[in-house]
Structure formats: C-alpha cells, structure tokens
Design a protein around this motif. Structure first.
Motif, PDB file in Angstrom:
ATOM      1  N   UNK A   1       0.821  -1.208   0.000  1.00  0.00           N
ATOM      2  CA  UNK A   1       0.000   0.000   0.000  1.00  0.00           C
ATOM      3  C   UNK A   1       0.856   1.260   0.000  1.00  0.00           C
ATOM      4  N   UNK A   2       1.932   1.225   0.747  1.00  0.00           N
ATOM      5  CA  UNK A   2       2.804   2.396   0.856  1.00  0.00           C
ATOM      6  C   UNK A   2       3.628   2.620  -0.397  1.00  0.00           C
ATOM      7  N   UNK A   3       3.878   1.569  -1.172  1.00  0.00           N
ATOM      8  CA  UNK A   3       4.823   1.680  -2.289  1.00  0.00           C
ATOM      9  C   UNK A   3       4.176   1.658  -3.660  1.00  0.00           C
ATOM     10  N   UNK A   4       2.982   1.085  -3.785  1.00  0.00           N
ATOM     11  CA  UNK A   4       2.411   0.836  -5.102  1.00  0.00           C
ATOM     12  C   UNK A   4       1.008   1.424  -5.198  1.00  0.00           C
ATOM     13  N   UNK A   5       0.748   2.120  -6.270  1.00  0.00           N
ATOM     14  CA  UNK A   5      -0.592   2.647  -6.527  1.00  0.00           C
ATOM     15  C   UNK A   5      -1.251   1.779  -7.584  1.00  0.00           C
TER      16      UNK A   5
ATOM     17  N   UNK B   1      -8.645   9.262  -1.767  1.00  0.00           N
ATOM     18  CA  UNK B   1      -8.390  10.494  -2.508  1.00  0.00           C
ATOM     19  C   UNK B   1      -7.483  11.445  -1.730  1.00  0.00           C
ATOM     20  N   UNK B   2      -7.396  11.259  -0.411  1.00  0.00           N
ATOM     21  CA  UNK B   2      -6.550  12.118   0.418  1.00  0.00           C
ATOM     22  C   UNK B   2      -5.133  11.580   0.555  1.00  0.00           C
ATOM     23  N   UNK B   3      -4.868  10.415  -0.021  1.00  0.00           N
ATOM     24  CA  UNK B   3      -3.546   9.802   0.073  1.00  0.00           C
ATOM     25  C   UNK B   3      -2.792  10.062  -1.217  1.00  0.00           C
ATOM     26  N   UNK B   4      -1.628  10.652  -1.102  1.00  0.00           N
ATOM     27  CA  UNK B   4      -0.765  10.845  -2.261  1.00  0.00           C
ATOM     28  C   UNK B   4       0.497  10.037  -2.051  1.00  0.00           C
ATOM     29  N   UNK B   5       1.144   9.671  -3.140  1.00  0.00           N
ATOM     30  CA  UNK B   5       2.327   8.827  -3.061  1.00  0.00           C
ATOM     31  C   UNK B   5       3.549   9.650  -3.444  1.00  0.00           C
ATOM     32  N   UNK B   6       4.408   9.879  -2.440  1.00  0.00           N
ATOM     33  CA  UNK B   6       5.636  10.606  -2.710  1.00  0.00           C
ATOM     34  C   UNK B   6       6.539   9.795  -3.627  1.00  0.00           C
ATOM     35  N   UNK B   7       7.269  10.487  -4.464  1.00  0.00           N
ATOM     36  CA  UNK B   7       8.173   9.796  -5.370  1.00  0.00           C
ATOM     37  C   UNK B   7       9.547  10.433  -5.325  1.00  0.00           C
ATOM     38  N   UNK B   8      10.558   9.575  -5.423  1.00  0.00           N
ATOM     39  CA  UNK B   8      11.923  10.076  -5.510  1.00  0.00           C
ATOM     40  C   UNK B   8      12.200  10.516  -6.947  1.00  0.00           C
TER      41      UNK B   8
END
Length: 306
Positions: free
Chosen positions: A25-29, A278-285
């Motif tokens: 969940x934390x790493x993959x959308x 919808x309130x969760x965004x995934x930070x990316x390096x």
C-alpha cells in the motif's frame, strides 16, 4: 512444544501478510476500478459471495477443485502485481513458476512435508496481499470492513459448530495441492495452519485502518491481529482440550477477531472521520519510485503523514 510451534507459525503468518499488505500500500498505486466506492450493498454482496463459495467448491469433483484454486491463485497474482511487473510475459512466467512450485513440491514430497507448505504459503500470502490492496485502494472503508468481519464471525461460528460446512471443505481439499491456507507442518506432531480467509481478514482490517488513521490505525490493527487473530484461537483450542480432555476439531479465528476488529474500529473512529483514498498521495523520488503515502491538504480531519 506443539502449542508453541502453532503459536509461532500462526503469529508469523499473520504478521507477514499484514506487513506485506501495508508495504504494498505504501509503495504501489493500483489502478482504481471504475465501480464507484464501497457501500452497504457491496458488503451484502461480499457476504453473499462468501456464503456461496464453499458450496461451489464442494459441488466440484475432487480432481477439479485444485485446478480451480490454481486458476484463482494465478488470476489474483496477475491482477495484483501488474503495477509491479508491467511486462506481461515476465509477470506470467513468474506466476507460472510459483504455481508450478506448489504442484511439484506436492508431488515430490507430499502434502504434509515442509517444502509443499512453504511453497503453498508463499503463493497464498502473495494472493492475500494482492486482494487486500485491490479492495483498500479501490475505496473500501474501515467501517465497511469492520461490519463485514463482524458478520463473518457469526458466519464462521454457525458453519463450524452448527452446520459443519467448514470442516467439510477442509476435508474436501485433503490430499490435493493448492490448499486455501498457509502454514507449516513438520512430521505428525508439529503443525500450524491459517486459513486464507483469516489471513485476508487480518491484512484487510489493518491496511484499511492504516489508510484511514495512519500509524494509530496500523498499531491498533497489528495488536488486534496478534492478540485476537493469532494468540486467542490457539490458546482457546488448547484450553478447551485441557478442561474437557478432548481437543476441539475447529475453533474459528474470526469468532475472536471479528468482534475485536469492530471494537477497534469504534475506538479509532473517535479520532475523527476516516481518511479516504483520494486524500492519500504517493511521494516519489527522483527515480520515480513510489514512497510512503502522505496526507493531502490541511482540511479539517486531516492527519499528519504516517
């Protein structure tokens, strides 16, 4: 010795699927399915599916059942891990290798040997992680999960102690590969097995709680999984055996975990409204790799990033 082995295996598997589902969940959308959001009608539909599935399995000829389960496993792996392995040929090659490893180890070592249970457990846990995230990222709410697990507790109790459907299903898959369970057996005396449905319940509740309330939800879910998913059923089984002199054939884990999960949801609810997907965004390096989810915005009810 057997009780400690059973506790160790049960706890390790429960924590493994929880950790795997949350890490996914934390790493993959995953792509959001075009079906809207979950509501009460969806939970009724899910419960109807759960009710009907054992009858479908029992209606199948014995030799057909493992084929159906293998196809279900392969389908779950294909859909859930498409975001991780975009190359279809490579993805299916890995899936077929996993599926084949279960069959080969069963034929080579037998259904009670550790190699078979290790191979089968890996596949089952990966399918559970996949199914969990398809539901959680698809929009299922913690409220819906808690109500579903409460209903599942009543269902498991009825079909374990009143109508022995659960035991009939367990007997039906005996001797065949692709058991819908994970575990480990060593010889005739040491063994610990957790049903696939139980593992899905643990991963689904904890991952949804993490999505809804961040780290407090993760802590709550993990504690409930260990205490009421892993420890309580095993302890109850051996306690009943010590008091009555007869070991019960089956004590459903959801009888303990379902009510505990609902209470956990009610406690978490005091923190405010659930965080939606919808309130969760995934930070990316810079390399594009997905990182820990964070909360978007500072509106009322928003919480700090977990």
């Amino acid at each position: 010795m057997s009780v400690f082995f059973q506790l160790a295996v049960t706890t390790a598997l429960a924590l493994a699927v929880v950790a795997g589902a949350v890490a996914y969940f934390r790493a993959v959308r995953t792509p959001r399915p075009p079906v809207g959001v979950f509501n009460g009608a969806d939970i009724v539909l899910m419960m109807g599916f759960v009710l009907a599935l054992p009858y479908v399995y029992l209606a199948l000829p014995g030799a057909v059942l493992p084929v159906v389960l293998a196809l279900v496993f392969a389908g779950g792996l294909s859909v859930g891990y498409q975001p991780l392995i975009a190359n279809g040929r490579l993805r299916w090659a890995l899936i077929l290798a996993l599926i084949a490893s279960v069959l080969v180890s069963h034929l080579a070592f037998g259904e009670t040997a550790p190699p078979y249970w290790v191979a089968n457990s890996v596949v089952v846990c990966l399918v559970v992680i996949s199914a969990t995230n398809l539901n959680v990222q698809g929009g299922i709410r913690l409220r819906n999960v808690a109500r579903f697990l409460l209903a599942l507790a009543a269902y498991d109790a009825f079909f374990a102690w009143v109508v022995p459907l659960t035991q009939e299903l367990a007997d039906a898959v005996q001797g065949y590969p692709y058991a819908p369970a994970a575990g480990l057996r060593i010889g005739e005396d040491l063994g610990g097995v957790v049903g696939m449905g139980d593992l899905l319940a643990y991963a689904l509740f904890t991952t949804t709680a993490f999505k809804a309330y961040g780290k407090p939800g993760l802590r709550t879910g993990t504690v409930l999984v260990v205490l009421f998913g892993a420890l309580a059923p095993v302890a109850a089984q051996h306690l009943v055996a010590a008091v009555t002199g007869d070991e019960p054939a089956l004590i459903p884990a959801q009888v303990f975990f379902g009510p505990a999960a609902y209470v956990g949801y009610r406690l978490l609810r005091r923190r405010g409204p659930e965080r939606r997907m919808a309130e969760v965004v995934f930070r990316r390096d810079a390399d594009g790799a997905a990182r820990q989810p964070a909360v978007r915005g500072t509106a009322a009810g928003a919480r700090t990033a977990p």
